[in-house]
Design an enzyme around this catalytic site. Structure first.
Site, PDB file in Angstrom:
ATOM      1  N   MET A 188       9.044  -2.413  11.618  1.00  0.00           N
ATOM      2  CA  MET A 188       8.845  -1.411  10.566  1.00  0.00           C
ATOM      3  C   MET A 188       7.416  -1.484  10.055  1.00  0.00           C
ATOM      4  O   MET A 188       6.880  -2.570   9.844  1.00  0.00           O
ATOM      5  CB  MET A 188       9.828  -1.635   9.427  1.00  0.00           C
ATOM      6  CG  MET A 188      11.233  -1.304   9.844  1.00  0.00           C
ATOM      7  SD  MET A 188      12.351  -1.331   8.445  1.00  0.00           S
ATOM      8  CE  MET A 188      13.907  -1.135   9.308  1.00  0.00           C
ATOM      9  N   HIS A 208       9.054   1.164   3.246  1.00  0.00           N
ATOM     10  CA  HIS A 208      10.185   1.180   4.176  1.00  0.00           C
ATOM     11  C   HIS A 208      11.041  -0.051   3.867  1.00  0.00           C
ATOM     12  O   HIS A 208      10.715  -0.833   2.956  1.00  0.00           O
ATOM     13  CB  HIS A 208       9.688   1.196   5.626  1.00  0.00           C
ATOM     14  CG  HIS A 208       8.647   0.161   5.912  1.00  0.00           C
ATOM     15  ND1 HIS A 208       8.921  -1.185   5.963  1.00  0.00           N
ATOM     16  CD2 HIS A 208       7.303   0.279   6.134  1.00  0.00           C
ATOM     17  CE1 HIS A 208       7.823  -1.849   6.229  1.00  0.00           C
ATOM     18  NE2 HIS A 208       6.805  -0.997   6.323  1.00  0.00           N
ATOM     19  N   GLN A 220      -2.696 -11.963   8.250  1.00  0.00           N
ATOM     20  CA  GLN A 220      -2.936 -11.701   6.828  1.00  0.00           C
ATOM     21  C   GLN A 220      -2.268 -12.770   5.961  1.00  0.00           C
ATOM     22  O   GLN A 220      -2.832 -13.204   4.945  1.00  0.00           O
ATOM     23  CB  GLN A 220      -2.416 -10.311   6.453  1.00  0.00           C
ATOM     24  CG  GLN A 220      -2.469 -10.030   4.966  1.00  0.00           C
ATOM     25  CD  GLN A 220      -2.151  -8.597   4.616  1.00  0.00           C
ATOM     26  OE1 GLN A 220      -3.029  -7.752   4.630  1.00  0.00           O
ATOM     27  NE2 GLN A 220      -0.895  -8.306   4.297  1.00  0.00           N
ATOM     28  N   GLY A 280      11.295  -2.819   5.211  1.00  0.00           N
ATOM     29  CA  GLY A 280      10.561  -4.091   5.267  1.00  0.00           C
ATOM     30  C   GLY A 280      10.022  -4.449   3.879  1.00  0.00           C
ATOM     31  O   GLY A 280      10.152  -5.585   3.411  1.00  0.00           O
ATOM     32  N   HIS A 281       9.437  -3.449   3.207  1.00  0.00           N
ATOM     33  CA  HIS A 281       8.947  -3.683   1.840  1.00  0.00           C
ATOM     34  C   HIS A 281      10.115  -4.011   0.903  1.00  0.00           C
ATOM     35  O   HIS A 281      10.014  -4.880   0.041  1.00  0.00           O
ATOM     36  CB  HIS A 281       8.245  -2.432   1.289  1.00  0.00           C
ATOM     37  CG  HIS A 281       6.983  -2.072   2.010  1.00  0.00           C
ATOM     38  ND1 HIS A 281       6.870  -0.934   2.772  1.00  0.00           N
ATOM     39  CD2 HIS A 281       5.787  -2.688   2.074  1.00  0.00           C
ATOM     40  CE1 HIS A 281       5.656  -0.867   3.270  1.00  0.00           C
ATOM     41  NE2 HIS A 281       4.965  -1.916   2.870  1.00  0.00           N
ATOM     42  N   MET A 336       0.844  -1.200   0.000  1.00  0.00           N
ATOM     43  CA  MET A 336       0.000   0.000   0.000  1.00  0.00           C
ATOM     44  C   MET A 336       0.884   1.256   0.000  1.00  0.00           C
ATOM     45  O   MET A 336       0.431   2.342   0.363  1.00  0.00           O
ATOM     46  CB  MET A 336      -0.945  -0.005   1.209  1.00  0.00           C
ATOM     47  CG  MET A 336      -1.898  -1.211   1.161  1.00  0.00           C
ATOM     48  SD  MET A 336      -3.430  -0.964   2.052  1.00  0.00           S
ATOM     49  CE  MET A 336      -2.834  -0.741   3.702  1.00  0.00           C
ATOM     50  N   GLY A 337       2.147   1.098  -0.420  1.00  0.00           N
ATOM     51  CA  GLY A 337       3.038   2.248  -0.527  1.00  0.00           C
ATOM     52  C   GLY A 337       3.549   2.703   0.834  1.00  0.00           C
ATOM     53  O   GLY A 337       3.508   1.949   1.805  1.00  0.00           O
ATOM     54  N   LYS A 350       5.128  -9.631   9.506  1.00  0.00           N
ATOM     55  CA  LYS A 350       4.558  -8.627  10.423  1.00  0.00           C
ATOM     56  C   LYS A 350       3.035  -8.742  10.427  1.00  0.00           C
ATOM     57  O   LYS A 350       2.388  -8.570  11.450  1.00  0.00           O
ATOM     58  CB  LYS A 350       5.008  -7.245   9.959  1.00  0.00           C
ATOM     59  CG  LYS A 350       4.124  -6.130  10.388  1.00  0.00           C
ATOM     60  CD  LYS A 350       4.800  -5.237  11.368  1.00  0.00           C
ATOM     61  CE  LYS A 350       3.863  -4.214  11.941  1.00  0.00           C
ATOM     62  NZ  LYS A 350       2.832  -3.764  11.039  1.00  0.00           N
TER      63      LYS A 350
HETATM   64  O1  PAF Z   1      -0.285  -5.690   3.624  1.00  0.00           O
HETATM   65  C1  PAF Z   1      -0.684  -4.790   2.861  1.00  0.00           C
HETATM   66  O2  PAF Z   1      -0.003  -3.789   2.580  1.00  0.00           O
HETATM   67  C2  PAF Z   1      -2.071  -4.904   2.264  1.00  0.00           C
HETATM   68  O3  PAF Z   1      -2.948  -5.486   3.163  1.00  0.00           O
HETATM   69  C3  PAF Z   1      -2.093  -5.621   0.892  1.00  0.00           C
HETATM   70  C4  PAF Z   1      -1.669  -7.076   1.046  1.00  0.00           C
HETATM   71  C5  PAF Z   1      -1.189  -4.900  -0.080  1.00  0.00           C
HETATM   72  C6  PAF Z   1      -3.526  -5.613   0.331  1.00  0.00           C
HETATM   73  O4  PAF Z   1      -3.997  -4.309   0.169  1.00  0.00           O
END
Ligand code: PAF
Length: 282
Positions: A187, A34, A156, A36-37, A30-31, A152
């Site tokens: 993060m 950081h 999910q 972690g991404h 979701m932008g 994290k």
């Molecule tokens: O973890 C996230 O950033 C969101 O839940 C995802 C998996 C991109 C879905 O919108």
């Protein structure tokens, strides 16, 4: 890095990559990126031939409209970070592109069963249905071989595993370790919204988790939970939950068991809700 705003165009370009025999790795985000991404992008680079990232702040997964409005956005910097990390494609769709039926239109309902009913599922009604809706659409657009998500968001990850089964996706899910700041704070994009004082307090969430983990073998979990929650409250949090769960099916536990487990926490600092978890056991 190529940037696509339309799913049809992305599908077309990735179709060419697939025809050339390349393995597609995908990290949905979701932008407000950081490290972690970025670690997801790095894992994808190590595993796959082509790395696709998406940035889309998905309205249907926010049960709190204020949280949606205030979700941080740093698109220019995100593009620089993704380029530097070596991502090959960025999918940056609009809300209209992802929801031609309208955000309040009719969406599929996914049977996630028990895992949707506890912890984040109980605290954020509809949240995981929203995650399912958007990840399903993103999977349709990318059709990845490999999918990269962060530990994290422990619950999910379980939801997505189930979504892959429900939708018959052939993607392999890679769950990447949580990255932490030097003081231990996990993060998170939401950390950007913390005031300097809140940032100092925020570390108590990971300290509490570590303390529970360190004492798990020696003290009854209900005692640790009560003390942990009190500790968070004292630091200035409004805690939501602190639970021990089976790492394989998220059954809530009152005592440690053999096998993988997770200690999971959610707590609010002002209007910012933070979550974190640590695994325990084997
Ligand atoms: O973890 C996230 O950033 C969101 O839940 C995802 C998996 C991109 C879905 O919108």
């Amino acid at each position: 890095m190529y940037l696509f705003k339309r799913a049809a165009d992305l599908r077309e370009a990735l179709g060419q990559e697939k025809k050339a025999g390349r393995r597609i790795g995908f990290a949905p985000t979701m932008g407000a990126l950081h490290q972690g991404h970025i670690s997801l992008i790095q894992a994808a680079k190590a595993q796959s031939d082509i790395v696709v990232a998406s940035i889309f702040v998905n309205p249907t997964q926010f049960n709190d409209p204020k949280d949606f409005e205030k979700y941080p956005s740093t698109i220019q910097q995100d593009i620089l970070l993704l380029t530097a990390a070596g991502a090959d494609y960025l999918f940056l769709p609009s809300v209209a592109e992802m929801y031609p039926e309208g955000v309040n239109g009719s969406h599929p309902h996914y049977d996630f069963g028990y895992i949707e009913s506890v912890l984040e599922g109980a605290s954020r009604p509809g949240h995981f249905q929203g995650v399912g809706i958007i990840v399903h659409k993103l999977l349709d657009a990318v059709e990845p071989d490999d999918l990269f998500m962060g530990q994290k968001d422990f619950q999910q990850c379980m939801i997505i595993k189930r979504l892959l089964e429900i939708t018959g996706s052939k993607a392999t899910l890679f769950i990447c370790p949580t990255l932490r700041e030097p003081d231990g704070l996990a993060m998170s994009s939401r950390n950007m919204r913390l005031t300097p004082e809140q940032r100092v307090t925020a570390v108590e969430i990971s300290r509490t988790l570590q303390w529970v983990k360190d004492n798990l073998a020696d003290r009854p979990f209900p005692e640790l939970r009560a003390e942990g929650l009190a500790r968070l409250e004292k630091a200035g949090f409004v805690p939501d939950y602190l639970q021990l769960a089976s790492g394989s099916d998220l059954r809530l536990l009152e005592a440690p068991e053999n096998g993988p487990m997770a200690i999971l926490v959610a707590a609010r600092l002002g209007d910012i809700r933070l979550i974190d978890n640590m695994t325990a056991g084997r």
